[in-house]
Design an enzyme around this catalytic site. Sequence first.
Site, PDB file in Angstrom:
ATOM      1  N   HIS A  70      -8.400  59.346  17.951  1.00  0.00           N
ATOM      2  CA  HIS A  70      -9.525  57.975  18.692  1.00  0.00           C
ATOM      3  C   HIS A  70      -8.226  57.321  18.636  1.00  0.00           C
ATOM      4  O   HIS A  70      -8.185  56.358  18.341  1.00  0.00           O
ATOM      5  CB  HIS A  70      -9.857  57.820  16.888  1.00  0.00           C
ATOM      6  CG  HIS A  70     -11.463  56.603  17.207  1.00  0.00           C
ATOM      7  ND1 HIS A  70     -12.271  57.471  17.396  1.00  0.00           N
ATOM      8  CD2 HIS A  70     -11.563  56.140  16.795  1.00  0.00           C
ATOM      9  CE1 HIS A  70     -12.778  56.460  17.897  1.00  0.00           C
ATOM     10  NE2 HIS A  70     -12.625  55.444  17.208  1.00  0.00           N
ATOM     11  N   SER A  80     -15.261  53.749  21.029  1.00  0.00           N
ATOM     12  CA  SER A  80     -15.539  53.400  20.126  1.00  0.00           C
ATOM     13  C   SER A  80     -17.219  52.855  19.869  1.00  0.00           C
ATOM     14  O   SER A  80     -17.915  53.377  20.671  1.00  0.00           O
ATOM     15  CB  SER A  80     -15.004  53.123  19.434  1.00  0.00           C
ATOM     16  OG  SER A  80     -15.109  53.701  18.121  1.00  0.00           O
TER      17      SER A  80
HETATM   18  C1  GCU Z   1     -16.212  54.083  12.595  1.00  0.00           C
HETATM   19  C2  GCU Z   1     -18.046  54.044  12.950  1.00  0.00           C
HETATM   20  C3  GCU Z   1     -17.653  54.902  14.391  1.00  0.00           C
HETATM   21  C4  GCU Z   1     -17.375  54.059  15.287  1.00  0.00           C
HETATM   22  C5  GCU Z   1     -15.786  53.621  14.974  1.00  0.00           C
HETATM   23  C6  GCU Z   1     -15.625  52.996  15.681  1.00  0.00           C
HETATM   24  O1  GCU Z   1     -15.282  55.653  12.271  1.00  0.00           O
HETATM   25  O2  GCU Z   1     -18.211  55.340  12.022  1.00  0.00           O
HETATM   26  O3  GCU Z   1     -19.481  55.333  14.603  1.00  0.00           O
HETATM   27  O4  GCU Z   1     -17.219  54.502  16.757  1.00  0.00           O
HETATM   28  O5  GCU Z   1     -16.026  53.081  13.616  1.00  0.00           O
HETATM   29  O6  GCU Z   1     -15.886  51.649  16.036  1.00  0.00           O
HETATM   30  O7  GCU Z   1     -13.914  52.076  15.743  1.00  0.00           O
END
Ligand code: GCU
Length: 424
Positions: free
Chosen positions: A405, A262
């Site tokens: 995710h 992420s």
């Molecule tokens: C949020 C953000 C993303 C990121 C994610 C994370 O969803 O919008 O861009 O990748 O957090 O890092 O958990």
Amino acid sequence: MKNLFIVSVLAACAWTAAVCSDEWKENEDESKVVSYPLPDPLLCQDGTPVTTPELWTEKRRGEILEMFRMQMYGMMPDYDKSKFRWETLRVNPVALNGKAVFKEIRIWFDAPNARPKVDILVCIPRSAAGPVPAFLGFNFYGNHAVSDDRWISLADCPDGTRVQGKDLETQRGRSKTRWPIETIIDRGYALVTAYYEEIVPDCNNERSLGVYPLFASFEENLPEPSRAGAITAWAWGLSRILDCLENIPEIDAKRVAVMGHSRLGKTALWAGANDPRFALVISNDSGCGGAALSRRNFGETPEFMDQVIPYWFCQYYSRYAKDPTQIPFDQHELITLIAPRPVYVASADEDLWADPKGEFLSAWNADPVYRLLGTAGIGGIADVPPETNVPVGEVIRYHRRSGKHDVTDFDWNEYLNFADKYMK
Ligand code: GCU
């Protein structure tokens, strides 16, 4: 520093509210994606086509790197190694029932009026005959969160960090499914991890916090809009950990894969782009601002990031928030900066926010540079995302696993196979 804590709590609430409200409902309908010609990584700014590896290495690569530095993530500060100290704090020679050695190492930095540090957990297979290859990645909640092992120290809670004010003992092991340490050890690799917010907290760009004071003299003569955002600071931190690994005899610092999930996947890509010492780069669900193409209006957008998390980037990047087609580069070119080193881009099919198709297309469109540099690139496949759970590609590899995710055993198994091919 209570105020800072309140600011970060408020920011977290604003973020949740923004993601949940209709106002920020981003497009998740493929039929609504408008066409978007991509910038050509093999065309120099003066119009010269890049037809040789030398032209790429000597000219075009530098142009692309400079654009990402000046206009998106911010300039990567220099580093004076004489300001760097590290010490081994503790060693458990019989971790994982005797299979591994765990070390806790502290890196200190000297900055004007500050002495930031980062604590790293190093897990090394005990049976190794010589220096082993390693995976290096930041964790989200502190080293104690990557395993139930009570030997691992609880993280410190620097001001402004997400663990501040939490009962850390209750958080032990909370991310353990993302860190299959025993499998990694059994496969002959070391695992190195650290809590990312020790580098700079994930709340704003308050320059008195974390390692930012160290950047001050480097940034003095830089245009303010191009000063490091948080992703640059975290990526810089990964390079400092690699500096430290160069001093650890059990680890082969020439075979270190940098990985992240992420926002930390965005960070891993940027670290790999800046620091050629990283032998292999893994982006797990990195999404917008990471592997996903910015021009595709699907899932998270640069505009959303500009509203909610602008401090991950340099200020310059805000100029493109309303119209990403104006950005003179796109994220496939971030991947070209890693070439010819192996890169793995992974998505999850329920993770529409990160735009799995945009992540695949980014990997696919980096292929011409990989091929110019004499590698098999993405292996000649068509520009159509593969079936779920079917990894594709060669030196550029990609999969979209089923599920949400996250980082799962499926992901790690593929990363280990990939590392076996290129780092063993
Ligand atoms: C949020 C953000 C993303 C990121 C994610 C994370 O969803 O919008 O861009 O990748 O957090 O890092 O958990």
